[in-house]
Structure formats: C-alpha cells, structure tokens
Design a protein around this motif. Structure first.
Motif: not given
Length: 527
Positions: A510-514
C-alpha cells in the motif's frame, strides 16, 4: 489436527460448504393437494409447480445457504427439474443453443458445455456468485448519487475488502467469491471482483492494457468502466481512480479521451519515478473485455427471466447485439471509439480457473492456511487419560463472514466478538493456534464493519488497537494502516490521516497508494 484438516477441502470446494443438510425454502410449498383436497406433506419436485421448484433451487443457491446449510448438489438437480417442467409447458425451450461469441474466444469443449440446456455444478456456482454480488451491488448502489460515484464506491469497497498479497505470501488462484471470503487477492483479482459487482449494476468493465504486453504478464493495465458512453479508469494496484482534475480528493474524474489529452493528470499518480502508463499507452492500448462465458448461455437467459422477484439478478449478458439491443461488445466499442473486432477477451479469469484445478503443493498449503480459521469453533473432548478428540467444526466464522459481506454489518460486528473471545479460552495447543488465527481475522473484519457502518471513530479505535497488538507481525497490518488513514480522512482529520500511513517500508503493497493519498489529504487540509 488431522481429524479436522480433512474437513477443509470439502468445506471450501465450492467455498464454503457442508454436505448433507437439506433446506426447504421459506415460501416454497412443501405440500400439495390431492384430488380429494387432502394435503400431501413433503411433495417431491415432480409434484410441485415449476415456480415452486425454481424458488426452492434459488433459495438453496443463496450464498448464505449454498454449501453451508444446503447440499451443494441439490440445487443443480432442482434447476434441471425446473427446466424439464418448463419444457413440458413450453416445448422447444430446452433445445441446445450455441453461444454467440467472436471466433477463437471459446474452445470446442467450452462451446459444447455452453450450448447445452442442462445445468451443472459450475452453473450452480455461477448463480450463487451472481446472487452474492447482486446483494453487494444493491447496498453499495444506495450510497451513490450517480453512476460515476457508484462505480467509485464499488472500487473503494473492493480495494478495502480485498487486501493485496504481501511480498512474502504465495499468490494463490482464487475466484471472486473465494477472494472476497478470504479478503485477499491481487490487483487482477480486485478487477475481476469489481467487474462482477458492476455486472449486477448493468455496467460494462474492461481492461486497458499496454499494447506491447501481448501475454498479459505486466502491471501496465487499468480497469475501465463504461458510463454513459465514456470510459473511466481505475488503478487497482493503488486502489485509486485515474484522472482526478487536481489534488483535491473530491475533484471530478475525467474520462479516457480527456485523460489522453491531459497527460499531466497521469503524473499525479507518480511517486519517485514516472507513472507506469503514458497517454500514448492509453491511446494505443489493447482492450480486453471482462465477461464470463456463462453469461452468454441461452439457459442463463431463460433462468434470469424466470427468477423470483426477490432474487432477481443479472445472469445473462450477451456479447453480440440481438433483437435491436446492443451487446456488450458494441457498447464497449462505441464508448472508446474502438473497432469491435479489435476487442479481446480478458484471459485472467480463465487462467485462474485452470490453475485452481491443479494446484501445486505450496498453493494447496496456502489455501488450507487461509481456510482453517473458517472452521472455528471446533468442539473437543478430553478423556480421563488426557486424550483430545475433536468434533465436527461449527464453522461460525464462515457464517459470520458471509453475513458481513452480505451487508449485515451490525450483526457481524456483534458475532465476530464471540470468535475473538476464543483466543482467551482454554484449548488444546493446536486449537489455540487456530483460534488465534480466527480471532485476528475477526478483529480486522470488525474494523471493516465499523468503517462500512460509517462509524469512523469506532473504526479508528479498533484499528489502533489492532496495530498496537499485532504490529508488523499482523496478517492485516498493512491494510489496517491504510484503513486507519482513510478513517481519519473521512472525519476531516487529515493530519492524523497522514500520520497514520507515513511510516513506510519497501514490502508494504500500500506504500505508493498511501503516499499519493497523503498528498491529497495535505492539499485538502490546506484549503
């Protein structure tokens, strides 16, 4: 543990089922009158009307019953009894009819199966899934004021309820129903599930893929949805719409043709490096139609038209135009200004189905690992010598999860609590481990229920407790952090939302989305 491990494969064959117990549908007559006016109790299908037989079949196919409180094979028999009765009343309706599809879309074996008038077990699963996704489509649709908003709500819901596989997990082939039950899947699984829900809303879905990716092996694709002859795009890796006019999360979404003309909108989804697709990629993309071959069958057309009103759902969605009504292919082609003969069938569902039929050892083990918690509670006895004997699994978590996904969020929240309590009860060591696994699932799914109920303060409290208890060892750690941030954002507490997701790691799917959401929350906070 061997005494209940063997139950799992049977339990999850159709996900999720127990054989043997018969269900009689409420409202379906179980008694008919003889010529003398006396009642015959327990009338067989041969003595019932076609409507009664169909009502009983559909009741047993409902997701809360199928394989749980009903024998999975029984509704197949009832569906065929129904078609025989209809054929007696309307001769010619039971004739085989070949499905209409472009050349090469189905092989000879599938052509034979799809042409038959007989219902089989695959049809039962297909109808069960349609009933399941229709319920979800119903309560999600009520949350949106227009079609575009409803589609965004569907995508958000699916991405929230289907957590992405972590890097250290084995990605196993799942169908949409099972993926929703487990709450795990890939971006492609998310797209497939979105398409199933959107079908029930009578909206067409497609995959727009970079033209060079002829083997469908890269992440250079987006989900497209046709709305009022426009195509809108969504990134199922990020769980975000593509083409928001500015950083404000409430900004309008632009359709494909405008997105191609404004390539800078794509770069708003870039983090540290360019976004994986360019405007040129979208302009020249290959279009893959998301469609189940079952939906092309004439028998599904007849069944949909005869469904009881309370169980009405979409079963038939022809590809080719018929009787003046546009088929799926022409609708998609018109919306994107693509030649009809350039459209292809999305092969991911077929690959998943084939892979699930012959799983390797690691896939089987991972499937069992995900399945086991559904069996709890498992009663046990200890004899005078201390020998432990387990009894038949009660499978309450399975039923509570089904209630949750069918929109009974309040009831599921209360019932999940009984599963969470199992963790502190005295059990044999193997069962203690299993109960801990089930308790963790119930804990996180309770957080989801709170969010679906718009009880964001309650969701924040529970998610904070979950993260504190399990930290990075938690099965749901990464999705819990993302959901915590979104819960704060729903309350307008944008600084807290950013803080909830700011601690990143390379293995967080979820890193990029976060990061992208944090930018939008920061922009919203400054206004």
């Amino acid at each position: 543990m061997n005494c209940f491990r063997s139950v799992i494969l049977l339990t999850l064959i159709s996900v999720i089922g127990c054989e043997g117990r018969r269900v009689v549908s409420p409202g379906a007559s179980t008694a008919t009158k003889s010529a003398a006016g006396e009642k015959k109790v327990g009338a067989t299908p041969s003595a019932a009307t076609s409507e009664e037989v169909l009502t009983s079949a559909i009741h047993q196919l409902r997701p809360e019953n199928f394989g749980i409180s009903s024998n999975p094979e029984k509704p197949v028999s009832l569906l065929n009894s129904w078609r025989f009765k209809v054929a007696e009343e309307k001769p010619g309706t039971d004739d085989p009819v070949p499905p209409k599809a472009p050349t090469g879309w189905i092989d000879d074996a599938d052509q034979t199966r799809l042409s038959q008038s007989k219902f089989d077990f695959a049809d039962a699963l297909y109808v069960r899934d349609a009933l399941f996704f229709d319920v979800i489509a119903g309560y999600l649709s009520d949350r949106g004021r227009d079609e575009l908003r409803r589609v965004s709500i569907v995508v958000d819901f699916v991405c929230r309820n289907v957590s992405l596989w972590r890097n250290d997990e084995i990605e196993i082939p799942l169908n949409p129903f099972v993926s929703m039950q487990f709450g795990r899947g890939s971006a492609e699984d998310r797209a497939w599930i979105c398409a199933e829900i959107l079908t029930q809303l009578r909206l067409d879905a497609l995959i727009l893929r970079q033209k060079a990716d002829t083997k469908e092996t890269t992440n250079k694709w987006l989900l497209g949805v046709v709305i009022e002859q426009n195509v809108y795009l969504f990134d199922l890796y990020l769980g975000l719409p593509v083409g928001i006019a500015d950083q404000n999360p409430t900004s309008p979404l632009v359709p494909l043709n405008q997105l191609i003309a404004q390539p800078e909108l794509l770069e708003r989804l870039a983090v540290n490096e360019p976004y994986r697709l360019t405007a040129d990629d979208l302009r020249d993309a290959t279009v893959h139609v998301i469609s189940s071959p079952n939906s092309w069958c004439a028998r599904m057309n007849r069944l949909e038209e005869a469904l009881p009103t309370t169980d009405a759902c979409v079963l038939y969605s022809p590809l080719i135009d018929r009787e003046g009504n546009g088929g799926k292919l022409s609708r998609i082609a018109t919306a994107g200004n693509w030649p009809v003969d350039s459209l292809k069938l999305w092969q991911f569902p077929h690959r998943q189905t084939e892979a699930s039929r012959k799983p390797d050892e690691s896939t089987s083990q991972e499937f069992q690992k995900l399945s086991l918690p559904f069996t709890v509670p498992i009663p046990f006895k200890v004899d005078q010598e201390g020998k432990v004997t387990t009894e038949a699994p009660e499978r309450k978590l399975q039923r509570f999860r089904s209630e949750h996904l069918l929109g009974k969020f309040t009831e599921a929240t209360q019932r999940y609590l009984s599963i969470r309590h199992l963790e502190v009860e005295k059990n044999p060591p193997d069962l203690e481990r299993l109960n801990r696994m089930a308790s963790e699932d119930a804990f996180y799914w309770t957080c989801l229920c709170k969010y679906e109920l718009a009880d964001y303060p309650g969701a924040i409290d529970l998610l904070s407790s979950y993260i504190k208890k399990y930290d990075r060892k938690g099965k749901w750690f990464f999705p819990a952090r993302a959901l915590l941030g979104q819960s704060y954002a729903e309350l307008g507490q944008f600084s807290e939302a950013v803080s909830a997701v700011e601690r990143t790691s390379p293995d967080d799917p979820y890193r990029i989305g976060n990061i992208i959401r944090s930018k939008r929350w920061t922009a919203a906070q400054s206004k």
